[in-house]
Scaffold this active site. Structure first.
Site, PDB file in Angstrom:
ATOM      1  CG  HIS A   1      -2.397   3.932   3.324  1.00 55.86           C
ATOM      2  ND1 HIS A   1      -3.925   3.468   3.630  1.00 55.86           N
ATOM      3  CD2 HIS A   1      -2.042   2.420   3.170  1.00 55.86           C
ATOM      4  CE1 HIS A   1      -4.134   2.472   3.482  1.00 55.86           C
ATOM      5  NE2 HIS A   1      -2.961   1.828   3.116  1.00 55.86           N
TER       6      HIS A   1
ATOM      7  CB  SER B   1      -0.893   0.057   1.182  1.00 48.62           C
ATOM      8  OG  SER B   1      -1.712  -0.965   1.193  1.00 48.62           O
TER       9      SER B   1
END
Length: 281
Positions: free
Chosen positions: A225, A180
């Site tokens: 993220h 991610s």
């Protein structure tokens, strides 16, 4: 009065100076340029920097999301992640524990490889599917705009940045995994590059917002993220600036320099700060 010697042929008198670098050149070195005469070195450097325009090129290489087909590096990354997922027993807990991002293991047992290997591990089919689909949607456009090598560098460095931020501010005993951070880096890069090159932003901004909301509300490491997003955007800006430099050597130096500085900062954070000192979960 002694005539000025040619830069490339010291035994010959120069006739003019290069219109680009101002070095004296003889008649043999004089090559016609759009404006005046230039030396062979400047003509060669200019040819390397000139974009080849293909009027009948397919629209699948526009560098815009939705109109760019899968590209070589993106396909290779998807294949690597799929192979690693299968080799890990499809997210087997013992493999995740051994190679995932475990802050305590990184710091106290010096298992720094975890910051890298965690990028290629996934916990289950939904986890890898969501990441790879996002990469296939956004990645090709960024690869077309940056080129293969710079795209791969951005992907890996953004992934490392996401894991370093997760190392710093997630619970130190927690183990995490996933691509991610790297994929958020690719999305952040697309936003920067699309804004600079006047390409559509809406679909990727929506993807970023949706994934951030899911990350903040679910049991997902949103720290990776954020780290990947910020570093991916910053590197894309640096790479874009590098591509505007006139000389190829300057472009390479700026690209390598930006990447090296980012890696140095990440290494300093990883080696200089113990995990668990900042916990915002």
């Amino acid at each position: 009065m002694t005539a000025t010697a040619c830069t490339n042929h010291p035994d010959r008198a120069a006739s003019v100076v290069c219109g680009h670098c101002d070095r004296p050149i003889c008649t043999e070195c004089m090559l016609a340029a759009p404006v005046g005469w230039q030396c062979p070195d400047c003509i060669s450097a200019g040819a390397k920097k000139t974009r080849v325009i293909r009027p009948f090129a397919a629209s699948n290489r526009t560098g815009a999301v939705g109109s760019t087909n899968p590209t070589p590096v993106v396909i290779a990354l998807v294949v690597v992640c799929a192979v690693v997922f299968a080799a890990s027993g499809f997210g087997k807990a013992s493999v995740i524990d051994r190679f995932g991002l475990w802050p305590n293991g990184v710091h106290y047992q010096h298992e720094y490889y975890r910051v890298f290997t965690a990028m290629f591990l996934h916990l289950n089919f939904l986890h890898i599917a969501s990441n790879m689909i996002t990469l296939l949607i956004v990645g090709p456009a960024v690869e077309v705009m940056l080129g293969k090598i710079r795209f791969l560098v951005l992907y890996l460095v953004a992934g490392l940045a996401g894991n370093v931020l997760a190392y710093l501010i997630t619970p130190a005993a927690q183990v995490g995994a996933g691509a991610s951070g790297a994929i958020f880096g690719v999305m952040g890069a697309y936003v920067v590059l699309a804004h600079l090159r006047r390409k559509p932003l809406g679909p990727v901004l929506a993807l970023i917002v949706i994934n951030l909301v899911i990350g903040f509300t679910g049991n997902i490491e949103w720290q990776a993220h954020i780290g990947g997003l910020l570093v991916g955007a910053a590197l894309a800006l640096a790479f874009h600036y590098a591509s505007t430099l006139r000389r190829a050597a300057q472009e390479v130096a700026a690209t390598v320099g930006a990447s090296a500085v980012t890696l140095a900062v990440l290494a300093a954070l990883l080696l200089g700060i113990a995990p668990g000192h900042v916990n915002v979960t």
